[in-house]
Every structure is written in structure tokens, then in C-alpha cells.
Design a protein around this motif. Structure first.
Motif, PDB file in Angstrom:
ATOM      1  N   ASP A 175      44.383  55.753  75.118  1.00 53.44           N
ATOM      2  CA  ASP A 175      43.246  55.166  74.396  1.00 53.44           C
ATOM      3  C   ASP A 175      42.337  56.222  73.779  1.00 53.44           C
ATOM      4  O   ASP A 175      41.856  56.068  72.653  1.00 53.44           O
ATOM      5  CB  ASP A 175      42.418  54.271  75.337  1.00 53.44           C
ATOM      6  CG  ASP A 175      43.135  52.973  75.674  1.00 53.44           C
ATOM      7  OD1 ASP A 175      43.964  52.528  74.856  1.00 53.44           O
ATOM      8  OD2 ASP A 175      42.870  52.406  76.747  1.00 53.44           O
ATOM      9  N   GLN A 186      50.422  46.479  73.349  1.00 56.44           N
ATOM     10  CA  GLN A 186      48.964  46.548  73.509  1.00 56.44           C
ATOM     11  C   GLN A 186      48.317  47.250  72.322  1.00 56.44           C
ATOM     12  O   GLN A 186      47.286  46.791  71.799  1.00 56.44           O
ATOM     13  CB  GLN A 186      48.615  47.293  74.801  1.00 56.44           C
ATOM     14  CG  GLN A 186      48.918  46.527  76.075  1.00 56.44           C
ATOM     15  CD  GLN A 186      48.541  47.324  77.311  1.00 56.44           C
ATOM     16  OE1 GLN A 186      48.700  48.557  77.353  1.00 56.44           O
ATOM     17  NE2 GLN A 186      48.032  46.645  78.324  1.00 56.44           N
ATOM     18  N   HIS A 228      45.695  45.548  69.595  1.00 52.32           N
ATOM     19  CA  HIS A 228      44.368  46.070  69.261  1.00 52.32           C
ATOM     20  C   HIS A 228      44.225  46.245  67.748  1.00 52.32           C
ATOM     21  O   HIS A 228      43.166  45.947  67.170  1.00 52.32           O
ATOM     22  CB  HIS A 228      44.131  47.406  69.971  1.00 52.32           C
ATOM     23  CG  HIS A 228      43.996  47.285  71.455  1.00 52.32           C
ATOM     24  ND1 HIS A 228      43.446  46.195  72.075  1.00 52.32           N
ATOM     25  CD2 HIS A 228      44.361  48.143  72.463  1.00 52.32           C
ATOM     26  CE1 HIS A 228      43.453  46.364  73.388  1.00 52.32           C
ATOM     27  NE2 HIS A 228      44.020  47.537  73.648  1.00 52.32           N
ATOM     28  N   GLU A 278      43.656  42.881  66.245  1.00 54.19           N
ATOM     29  CA  GLU A 278      42.274  42.426  66.445  1.00 54.19           C
ATOM     30  C   GLU A 278      41.317  43.096  65.471  1.00 54.19           C
ATOM     31  O   GLU A 278      40.312  42.508  65.081  1.00 54.19           O
ATOM     32  CB  GLU A 278      41.849  42.703  67.885  1.00 54.19           C
ATOM     33  CG  GLU A 278      42.573  41.839  68.913  1.00 54.19           C
ATOM     34  CD  GLU A 278      42.252  42.243  70.338  1.00 54.19           C
ATOM     35  OE1 GLU A 278      41.614  43.312  70.521  1.00 54.19           O
ATOM     36  OE2 GLU A 278      42.644  41.503  71.263  1.00 54.19           O
TER      37      GLU A 278
END
Length: 208
Positions: free
Chosen positions: A61, A124, A128, A131
Motif C-alpha cells: 500500500d 484488491q 481500489h 473505487e
């Protein structure tokens, strides 16, 4: 220890590999290996899991927060392709193909700790991006599987079959960049990246 285990799996296959043959390469004792990994299967799973973790470092991340999706996927793709084509992982892959029916739990452990873990993390990252409005996808998990399949490519098959030597980093990046660009933009002229569309438009205008 894990690197030595991968080398022995590559040379001998899982069934023929013994703890003693691994100790011969790296030293140590059976007791230390059993305390650390529990068994030969535990050592095998640890090798797969650690290789997957190293390959997924580009998807951390803290790293992806400061770069675009394309750059992230290319970096990840180069890492995971390099891992897949390494002698240790090629040996593990060959072992799984030949031993899966005899050791179904080992095959499951390989998938869960290797390809399955990578697919979940890529999904994942894609979710993201979805989104944030960067991509449009109905199912990020399926798309992640598509990307990983593209990264394996026939290049991985040729190396696994012993038909080609592992390529260098320059060739790996060429393959990976092509796969990522097709994954993100497709091959339709209407789907080219904006920079490419502008370049095509400039060439067309120049010809006129």
C-alpha cells in the motif's frame, strides 16, 4: 534455507527430495528444520509463500499510493515473472504438476500460498482503482486471474518445459509491459492509451 530447498526441489522433484539433501547444501540439522518448518511439506509451503511475498512487494500500500496503476502493475509483473521463472520456482511448479494427484494437500497449499494469494492481492489493488474511478470492472477477482495468466504467458511454459532458458530482465520487462498494456487498454485502436492516441493523431496530421 528456503533458497537451498528450492534448488533441491528443482533438481530432484518434491517426492525425491529429502531433508538430508537440503542439509547437504546449506548445513544445519534436521532438528532445526523440523523446529522451523515442521516437515518437508512445511518447508515446501514456506518456500512458495516467501516467493509470493517477495513478488508482491510492489503491491504494498505504501508503494502504490505514490504511483499510477500501470506503473504498479508493470513493477509487480516484472517481480512475479522473475519469481516464476527462477530455477527454484520452476522446480516447484514441475513438482506440483507431477505430484498433485499423490499429494493433493500439497497442491492445494501451493495454490493457496502462491497463485491464489497473488490473485487475491491483485484483485484488491484493482478494486481500489475501481473505487477511484480509474478502471471499470464487474469482477476484479476474475480480472486479476486474467492478468496473472497473461503474465505467465507461453514464456513460462517454454522455460518450465526446458525449451528456453530464463530470459533476462530486459526481455521480461518487454513481455510484462505488453501484457499490462493489453490488460489495461486492450488492442483496439480506440482503446489505446491517451498518449498513444495523441501520437497517432500527430502523425496523421503531419501526413496531411
Amino acid at each position: 534455507m528456503l533458497q537451498a530447498a528450492g534448488e533441491v526441489f528443482f533438481l530432484q522433484g518434491y517426492a525425491a527430495t529429502s531433508i538430508d539433501s537440503i542439509i547437504e547444501r546449506v548445513g544445519g540439522s534436521k532438528r532445526a528444520i523440523y523446529q522451523e518448518f515442521g516437515s518437508k511439506e512445511g518447508l515446501f509451503v514456506a518456500f512458495v509463500s516467501e516467493s509470493a511475498n517477495l513478488a508482491m512487494a510492489a503491491l504494498d500500500d505504501a508503494r502504490i499510493e505514490h504511483q499510477g496503476l500501470r506503473e504498479t502493475l508493470v513493477e509487480f509483473g516484472c517481480d512475479v515473472t522473475s519469481a516464476l521463472l527462477s530455477p527454484g520456482f520452476i522446480g516447484v511448479y514441475r513438482s506440483i504438476l507431477t505430484e498433485a494427484l499423490r499429494f493433493p494437500e500439497l497442491a492445494k497449499a501451493y495454490y493457496v500460498n502462491g497463485p491464489g494469494k497473488a490473485q487475491h492481492r491483485v484483485a484488491q489493488v484493482l478494486n481500489h482503482a475501481k473505487e477511484r474511478g480509474e478502471i471499470r470492472l464487474e469482477d476484479c477477482d476474475i480480472a486479476a486471474g486474467h492478468l496473472l495468466g497473461m503474465l505467465r504467458d507461453n514464456l513460462h511454459l517454454r522455460v518450465a518445459l526446458g525449451l528456453s532458458p530464463p530470459p533476462g530482465q530486459k526481455e521480461i520487462k518487454k513481455y510484462v509491459t505488453s501484457a499490462v498494456d493489453i490488460f489495461l487498454y486492450g488492442i483496439s485502436a480506440a482503446s489505446q492509451p491517451v498518449a498513444d492516441q495523441n501520437r497517432v493523431a500527430a502523425k496523421t496530421a503531419k501526413r496531411k
